[in-house]
Design an enzyme around this catalytic site. Structure first.
Site, PDB file in Angstrom:
ATOM      1  N   THR A 175       0.851  -1.194   0.000  1.00 16.09           N
ATOM      2  CA  THR A 175       0.000   0.000   0.000  1.00 16.09           C
ATOM      3  C   THR A 175       0.890   1.249   0.000  1.00 16.09           C
ATOM      4  OG1 THR A 175      -0.190   0.257   2.415  1.00 16.09           O
ATOM      5  CG2 THR A 175      -1.753  -1.258   1.346  1.00 16.09           C
ATOM      6  N   GLY A 176       0.327   2.331  -0.516  1.00 19.23           N
ATOM      7  CA  GLY A 176       1.114   3.570  -0.597  1.00 19.23           C
ATOM      8  C   GLY A 176       2.314   3.379  -1.501  1.00 19.23           C
ATOM      9  N   ALA A 177       2.130   2.611  -2.575  1.00 20.68           N
ATOM     10  CA  ALA A 177       3.264   2.272  -3.448  1.00 20.68           C
ATOM     11  C   ALA A 177       3.420   3.260  -4.599  1.00 20.68           C
ATOM     12  CB  ALA A 177       3.102   0.850  -3.982  1.00 20.68           C
TER      13      ALA A 177
ATOM     14  N   SER B 290       4.466   6.285  -4.107  1.00 20.45           N
ATOM     15  CA  SER B 290       5.422   7.313  -3.686  1.00 20.45           C
ATOM     16  C   SER B 290       6.370   6.732  -2.642  1.00 20.45           C
ATOM     17  CB  SER B 290       4.632   8.491  -3.093  1.00 20.45           C
ATOM     18  OG  SER B 290       5.492   9.427  -2.506  1.00 20.45           O
ATOM     19  N   GLY B 291       7.491   7.394  -2.466  1.00 23.51           N
ATOM     20  CA  GLY B 291       8.368   7.181  -1.312  1.00 23.51           C
ATOM     21  C   GLY B 291       8.793   5.747  -1.041  1.00 23.51           C
TER      22      GLY B 291
ATOM     23  N   TYR C 132      -0.386  11.574  14.929  1.00 26.66           N
ATOM     24  CA  TYR C 132       0.493  10.726  14.116  1.00 26.66           C
ATOM     25  C   TYR C 132       1.216   9.710  15.009  1.00 26.66           C
ATOM     26  CZ  TYR C 132       4.229   9.250  11.003  1.00 26.66           C
ATOM     27  OH  TYR C 132       5.098   8.479  10.246  1.00 26.66           O
TER      28      TYR C 132
HETATM   29  N1  LIG Z   1       9.275   9.643   5.606  1.00 21.85           N
HETATM   30  C1  LIG Z   1       9.621   9.405   6.862  1.00 21.85           C
HETATM   31  O1  LIG Z   1      10.556  10.025   7.403  1.00 21.85           O
HETATM   32  C2  LIG Z   1       8.895   8.362   7.669  1.00 21.85           C
HETATM   33  C3  LIG Z   1       9.366   8.089   8.968  1.00 21.85           C
HETATM   34  C4  LIG Z   1       8.727   7.119   9.724  1.00 21.85           C
HETATM   35  C5  LIG Z   1       7.653   6.437   9.191  1.00 21.85           C
HETATM   36  N2  LIG Z   1       7.203   6.724   7.947  1.00 21.85           N
HETATM   37  C6  LIG Z   1       6.045   5.968   7.432  1.00 21.85           C
HETATM   38  O2  LIG Z   1       6.367   5.445   6.170  1.00 21.85           O
HETATM   39  C7  LIG Z   1       5.162   5.210   5.434  1.00 21.85           C
HETATM   40  C8  LIG Z   1       5.340   5.697   4.004  1.00 21.85           C
HETATM   41  O3  LIG Z   1       5.544   7.086   4.015  1.00 21.85           O
HETATM   42  P1  LIG Z   1       6.491   7.844   2.980  1.00 21.85           P
HETATM   43  O4  LIG Z   1       7.535   8.518   3.782  1.00 21.85           O
HETATM   44  O5  LIG Z   1       6.886   6.972   1.873  1.00 21.85           O
HETATM   45  O6  LIG Z   1       5.476   8.996   2.488  1.00 21.85           O
HETATM   46  P2  LIG Z   1       4.912   9.385   1.043  1.00 21.85           P
HETATM   47  O7  LIG Z   1       6.026   9.548   0.071  1.00 21.85           O
HETATM   48  O8  LIG Z   1       4.023  10.565   1.282  1.00 21.85           O
HETATM   49  O9  LIG Z   1       4.033   8.133   0.613  1.00 21.85           O
HETATM   50  C9  LIG Z   1       2.800   7.867   1.232  1.00 21.85           C
HETATM   51  C10 LIG Z   1       1.990   6.937   0.379  1.00 21.85           C
HETATM   52  O10 LIG Z   1       0.705   6.745   0.980  1.00 21.85           O
HETATM   53  C11 LIG Z   1      -0.318   7.032   0.028  1.00 21.85           C
HETATM   54  N3  LIG Z   1      -1.526   7.555   0.653  1.00 21.85           N
HETATM   55  C12 LIG Z   1      -1.665   8.686   1.377  1.00 21.85           C
HETATM   56  N4  LIG Z   1      -2.947   8.865   1.732  1.00 21.85           N
HETATM   57  C13 LIG Z   1      -3.645   7.820   1.202  1.00 21.85           C
HETATM   58  C14 LIG Z   1      -5.007   7.438   1.203  1.00 21.85           C
HETATM   59  N5  LIG Z   1      -5.948   8.174   1.810  1.00 21.85           N
HETATM   60  N6  LIG Z   1      -5.348   6.299   0.581  1.00 21.85           N
HETATM   61  C15 LIG Z   1      -4.418   5.547  -0.055  1.00 21.85           C
HETATM   62  N7  LIG Z   1      -3.116   5.849  -0.102  1.00 21.85           N
HETATM   63  C16 LIG Z   1      -2.737   6.979   0.522  1.00 21.85           C
HETATM   64  C17 LIG Z   1       0.313   8.079  -0.874  1.00 21.85           C
HETATM   65  O11 LIG Z   1      -0.415   8.203  -2.088  1.00 21.85           O
HETATM   66  P3  LIG Z   1      -0.147   9.438  -3.100  1.00 21.85           P
HETATM   67  O12 LIG Z   1       1.086   9.047  -3.883  1.00 21.85           O
HETATM   68  O13 LIG Z   1      -1.383   9.480  -3.924  1.00 21.85           O
HETATM   69  O14 LIG Z   1       0.065  10.662  -2.258  1.00 21.85           O
HETATM   70  C18 LIG Z   1       1.711   7.491  -1.023  1.00 21.85           C
HETATM   71  O15 LIG Z   1       1.709   6.448  -1.959  1.00 21.85           O
HETATM   72  C19 LIG Z   1       4.049   5.899   6.213  1.00 21.85           C
HETATM   73  O16 LIG Z   1       3.307   4.929   6.918  1.00 21.85           O
HETATM   74  C20 LIG Z   1       4.795   6.804   7.190  1.00 21.85           C
HETATM   75  O17 LIG Z   1       4.070   7.008   8.377  1.00 21.85           O
HETATM   76  C21 LIG Z   1       7.805   7.673   7.167  1.00 21.85           C
END
Ligand SMILES: NC(=O)c1ccc[n+]([C@@H]2O[C@H](COP(=O)([O-])OP(=O)(O)OC[C@H]3O[C@@H](n4cnc5c(N)ncnc54)[C@H](OP(=O)(O)O)[C@@H]3O)[C@@H](O)[C@H]2O)c1
Length: 305
Positions: A9-11, A13-14, A165
């Site tokens: 899931t969330g694939a 981005s990022g 969060y």
């Molecule tokens: N980045 C950090 O420093 C960090 C640190 C600790 C934990 N995390 C965790 O890592 C995970 C991934 O985050 P990331 O850093 O890769 O962030 P990201 O680049 O913003 O990616 C988030 C992903 O979730 C999707 N998403 C957001 N809202 C959604 C919804 N309502 N329904 C379906 N998909 C949704 C986004 O879709 P879109 O592409 O359409 O926006 C994107 O694919 C998260 O659980 C976050 O809490 C991140």
């Protein structure tokens, strides 16, 4: 991973995008879950081009919406008959309080209730039937910000984006530990992880940050690690033989690590499971635990009232 099917899931981005890419590179059939069709299509074709693996496709859902998540699961069940790896990764921070179409607070719904808890339970019949299988949930070091406020889980009385969060990421751990216990003997493992501080799109979406918060986030992201580094522990937990059979653990940098004291409260783990079921009006009857070979009957009955 040649004979394995993985859903991330969330694939779009990022961390999730890199996780899906590397699982495809290792030969898995990969399901990219996104909420935006053109983005999902683009990511699928980029992964296919880069890896030469054609068995990459996408499913769409707003994972904070109960009906959209149920529809995604129905489509999954129509198209696929196995699921060896589920990576619960989609997540976000919401600086101002808002509610989903179902009336749940956004952070709680996306990061725990619907996006992780409900989706996992909806897919669990196939996951258990595919055992040995793995459930990997992306949590965060932010889980240690505080405890669960069961009296105001959805921040109706007092809301702070970071507090909500942190609580949602603690919920990921409480859920993982309870799930791991419930799945004992099925051949399905459940682990969680902190990806590190990652320079992704995190905090840039939802348009809810103030200018000051946006600047702060940009400045702090200079210190962040790459998305590739951020995805390493998810990929490790999803694929490495080293963690075969390892369950109910928290990882960082591909190593097990203690999570916060609050996350180990079995009372809170059980309470969160029960509250989540009540909020969704489902009866997520994972177990009584059966061995993988004896799971002819579905382990989950979901009935939205
Ligand atoms: N980045 C950090 O420093 C960090 C640190 C600790 C934990 N995390 C965790 O890592 C995970 C991934 O985050 P990331 O850093 O890769 O962030 P990201 O680049 O913003 O990616 C988030 C992903 O979730 C999707 N998403 C957001 N809202 C959604 C919804 N309502 N329904 C379906 N998909 C949704 C986004 O879709 P879109 O592409 O359409 O926006 C994107 O694919 C998260 O659980 C976050 O809490 C991140």
């Amino acid at each position: 991973m040649q004979d394995k099917t993985a859903l991330v899931t969330g694939a779009t981005s990022g961390i999730g995008r890199v996780t899906a890419l590397e699982l495809a590179r290792k030969g898995a059939t990969v399901i990219v879950v996104g909420r935006n069709e053109s983005k999902a299509r683009e990511v699928v074709s980029a992964i296919q081009n880069e890896t030469g693996n054609e068995r990459v496709s996408y499913l769409l859902a707003d994972l904070s919406s109960v009906s959209a998540t149920k529809a995604l699961s129905e489509e999954f069940h129509r198209k696929f008959d196995r699921l060896d790896v589920l990576v619960n990764n989609a997540g976000a921070i919401f600086m101002t309080r808002g509610e989903t179409v179902d009336g749940f607070e956004n952070t709680f719904a996306l990061n725990h209730l619907v996006g992780y808890f409900y989706l996992t339970n909806l897919l669990l019949d196939t996951i258990v039937a595919s055992a040995p299988a793995r459930i990997v949930s992306v949590s965060s070091g932010a889980h240690s910000f505080g405890g669960m406020n069961f009296d105001d889980l959805q921040g109706k009385e007092k809301y702070s984006g970071w507090r909500a969060y942190g609580q949602s990421k603690l919920a990921n751990l409480l859920f993982t530990y309870e799930l791991a216990r419930r799945l004992e003997g099925t051949g399905v493992t459940a682990n969680a992880l902190h990806p590190g501080f990652v320079a992704s799109n995190f905090g840039r979406t939802n348009n809810s940050e103030s200018t000051l918060q946006r600047i702060g986030l940009r400045m702090s992201q200079v210190m962040a690690v790459s998305e590739e580094k951020g995805a390493a522990t998810s990929i490790y937990l999803a694929t490495s033989p080293e963690v075969e059979g390892v369950t109910g653990k928290y990882f960082q940098n591909c190593k097990p690590k203690d999570s916060s004291k609050a996350s180990y409260s079995q009372a809170d783990q059980a309470r969160l499971w029960q509250v989540s079921e009540q909020l969704l009006q489902i009866n997520a009857t994972v177990p009584p635990v059966k061995s993988a070979s004896s799971t002819a009957a579905p382990v989950l009955e979901t009935a939205i009232a």
